[in-house]
Design a protein around this motif. Structure first.
Motif, PDB file in Angstrom:
ATOM      1  N   GLU A 125      -0.780   0.993  -2.393  1.00 34.03           N
ATOM      2  CA  GLU A 125      -1.531   1.047  -1.143  1.00 34.03           C
ATOM      3  C   GLU A 125      -3.030   1.002  -1.416  1.00 34.03           C
ATOM      4  N   SER A 126      -3.749   0.291  -0.557  1.00 29.21           N
ATOM      5  CA  SER A 126      -5.197   0.214  -0.701  1.00 29.21           C
ATOM      6  C   SER A 126      -5.824   1.569  -0.367  1.00 29.21           C
ATOM      7  N   PRO A 127      -6.826   2.000  -1.135  1.00 32.67           N
ATOM      8  CA  PRO A 127      -7.499   3.263  -0.813  1.00 32.67           C
ATOM      9  C   PRO A 127      -8.427   3.163   0.396  1.00 32.67           C
ATOM     10  N   LEU A 128      -8.642   1.940   0.894  1.00 30.52           N
ATOM     11  CA  LEU A 128      -9.527   1.720   2.043  1.00 30.52           C
ATOM     12  C   LEU A 128      -8.789   0.952   3.122  1.00 30.52           C
ATOM     13  N   ILE A 129      -8.886   1.442   4.353  1.00 30.20           N
ATOM     14  CA  ILE A 129      -8.320   0.760   5.514  1.00 30.20           C
ATOM     15  C   ILE A 129      -9.426   0.577   6.544  1.00 30.20           C
ATOM     16  N   GLU A 130      -9.626  -0.645   6.998  1.00 28.86           N
ATOM     17  CA  GLU A 130     -10.541  -0.920   8.106  1.00 28.86           C
ATOM     18  C   GLU A 130      -9.674  -1.277   9.311  1.00 28.86           C
ATOM     19  N   TYR A 131      -9.674  -0.410  10.314  1.00 27.55           N
ATOM     20  CA  TYR A 131      -8.733  -0.557  11.426  1.00 27.55           C
ATOM     21  C   TYR A 131      -9.443  -1.023  12.695  1.00 27.55           C
ATOM     22  N   GLY A 132      -8.667  -1.723  13.518  1.00 23.71           N
ATOM     23  CA  GLY A 132      -9.178  -2.248  14.777  1.00 23.71           C
ATOM     24  C   GLY A 132      -9.084  -1.227  15.895  1.00 23.71           C
ATOM     25  N   PRO A 133      -9.181  -1.673  17.149  1.00 23.24           N
ATOM     26  CA  PRO A 133      -9.174  -0.763  18.297  1.00 23.24           C
ATOM     27  C   PRO A 133      -7.900   0.081  18.345  1.00 23.24           C
ATOM     28  N   THR A 134      -8.067   1.368  18.663  1.00 24.06           N
ATOM     29  CA  THR A 134      -6.930   2.281  18.763  1.00 24.06           C
ATOM     30  C   THR A 134      -6.626   2.668  20.210  1.00 24.06           C
ATOM     31  N   ASN A 135      -7.165   1.889  21.150  1.00 29.07           N
ATOM     32  CA  ASN A 135      -6.944   2.231  22.567  1.00 29.07           C
ATOM     33  C   ASN A 135      -5.993   1.270  23.263  1.00 29.07           C
ATOM     34  N   VAL A 136      -5.369   0.365  22.501  1.00 29.91           N
ATOM     35  CA  VAL A 136      -4.432  -0.575  23.109  1.00 29.91           C
ATOM     36  C   VAL A 136      -3.220  -0.747  22.194  1.00 29.91           C
ATOM     37  N   GLY A 137      -2.077  -1.069  22.804  1.00 29.01           N
ATOM     38  CA  GLY A 137      -0.887  -1.460  22.063  1.00 29.01           C
ATOM     39  C   GLY A 137      -0.301  -0.373  21.191  1.00 29.01           C
ATOM     40  N   GLU A 138       0.304  -0.807  20.101  1.00 35.89           N
ATOM     41  CA  GLU A 138       0.988   0.115  19.185  1.00 35.89           C
ATOM     42  C   GLU A 138       0.015   1.087  18.530  1.00 35.89           C
ATOM     43  N   ALA A 139      -1.210   0.620  18.246  1.00 32.83           N
ATOM     44  CA  ALA A 139      -2.210   1.493  17.632  1.00 32.83           C
ATOM     45  C   ALA A 139      -2.539   2.672  18.551  1.00 32.83           C
ATOM     46  N   ALA A 140      -2.608   2.424  19.849  1.00 36.34           N
ATOM     47  CA  ALA A 140      -2.885   3.504  20.795  1.00 36.34           C
ATOM     48  C   ALA A 140      -1.744   4.510  20.821  1.00 36.34           C
ATOM     49  N   GLU A 141      -0.506   4.012  20.774  1.00 37.48           N
ATOM     50  CA  GLU A 141       0.655   4.902  20.770  1.00 37.48           C
ATOM     51  C   GLU A 141       0.677   5.758  19.505  1.00 37.48           C
ATOM     52  N   ASN A 142       0.394   5.156  18.372  1.00 41.01           N
ATOM     53  CA  ASN A 142       0.361   5.910  17.118  1.00 41.01           C
ATOM     54  C   ASN A 142      -0.733   6.976  17.141  1.00 41.01           C
ATOM     55  N   TRP A 143      -1.871   6.629  17.720  1.00 38.40           N
ATOM     56  CA  TRP A 143      -2.972   7.588  17.805  1.00 38.40           C
ATOM     57  C   TRP A 143      -2.589   8.785  18.676  1.00 38.40           C
TER      58      TRP A 143
END
Length: 335
Positions: A125-143
């Motif tokens: 696994e990469s030690p760095l993650i650059e993530y997109g918007p967390t207010n829509v879709g699956e990312a919002a649900e995970n948040w």
């Protein structure tokens, strides 16, 4: 206490200042620091079974680790290197971390924030993650199903779950961590005041686990509570420098922005350069924009800009300005 002859010995045992030299149950005595010097006790070898790592807590003080974190933050090291070194320092001090994750939002045109992770067992696994918007879709649900969202909703700063000891796995990532062999979990949210907030960058989120069978000790938890604000501040410091670089890159251009960050911004100072200028625009853009739906124009311009800007930058050029469908760029003598 009834095992000991003198009243002072009984009081010392009751207050957890030492434990017997003989092996004892981990729950029979307070987790003390083994400080006795009389014949009945030994400060170096009196170890509670299952808590052997506590003896090493004295080998590196909290203050020493905090000083190291501050120094690395001021030096501007990368966030991943900072987290790696912090976790190693904690393990050397007897706090046996098995996994660490630090998250901070940022200001960037394409992603919302950055996450940094460390594990004692190497992975792909990469030690760095650059993530997109967390207010829509699956990312919002995970948040919304994360401990961090839980803490924000409740206005709290700490959440602990003894995931290896039968406590409910109320959040999605806890089961995954338990299945990976971690036994205890604690999450923190270190919030910024309004004057210290930039856009969505209003807190540093972190969680920490151990794979020690008995989980975190109270000493270990307190050590984390004392240390995490330091690494949160260092991460914020490094991230603010990255935000500044992003802003000048986006609004001034990569080369010009770097010169500004280096202090070359005195008013009235000019420099003679040898350069080639590039100007281009999209053929028949006015006609195209009148024929397609308004919501399709911006995606079209984004695709066009990617097709033009990337080759310019790949060849050492710098885009100075976007004017609708027009692009003004420069190639200096060096490029």
């Amino acid at each position: 206490p009834e095992r000991y002859k003198s009243r002072q010995q009984q009081q010392n045992c009751h207050e957890g200042r030492f434990v017997p030299l003989r092996e004892c149950d981990a729950n029979a005595y307070p987790l003390g620091a083994c400080l006795a010097t009389c014949d009945d006790f030994c400060c170096k070898s009196a170890v509670i079974k299952g808590q052997e790592h506590l003896v090493n807590l004295q080998s590196a003080t909290i203050g020493e680790i905090q000083s190291w974190v501050v120094g690395r933050g001021l030096a501007g090291c990368s966030e991943t290197d900072l987290l790696h070194g912090f976790c190693i320092k904690c393990r050397e001090a007897g706090l046996l971390l098995s996994h660490g994750l630090v998250i901070i939002d940022t200001l960037h045109p394409t992603y919302e924030g950055r996450a940094f992770r460390w594990q004692v067992t190497p992975t792909n696994e990469s030690p760095l993650i650059e993530y997109g918007p967390t207010n829509v879709g699956e990312a919002a649900e995970n948040w919304r199903r994360s401990p961090f969202f839980h803490l924000l909703e409740r206005g709290e700063g700490e959440f602990r779950s003894r995931i290896g000891h039968g406590e409910p796995l109320d959040f999605t990532n806890l089961k995954r961590l338990k299945d990976s062999g971690h036994t205890d979990y604690i999450a923190f949210v270190n919030r910024f005041d309004s004057d210290g907030t930039i856009g969505e960058m209003d807190a540093v989120y972190s969680h920490w686990t151990t794979d020690v069978e008995t989980g975190f000790t109270e000493d270990g938890l307190q050590m984390l509570r004392d240390l995490v604000p330091s690494i949160a501040l260092a991460i914020k410091c490094i991230s603010l420098g990255r935000v500044a670089a992003t802003l000048v890159d986006v609004y001034l251009g990569r080369q010009t922005g770097q010169r500004v960050l280096q202090g070359q911004m005195t008013r009235g100072v000019a420099e003679r350069i040898h350069a080639a200028l590039w100007y281009s625009d999209l053929r028949d853009f006015t006609t195209i924009s009148e024929q397609i739906a308004p919501e399709e124009i911006i995606p079209l311009l984004n695709d066009y800009a990617e097709a033009v800007i990337s080759p310019i930058q790949d060849q050492g050029g710098e885009v100075l300005k976007l004017m609708g469908d027009g692009v003004l760029a420069i190639f200096t003598g060096k490029s």
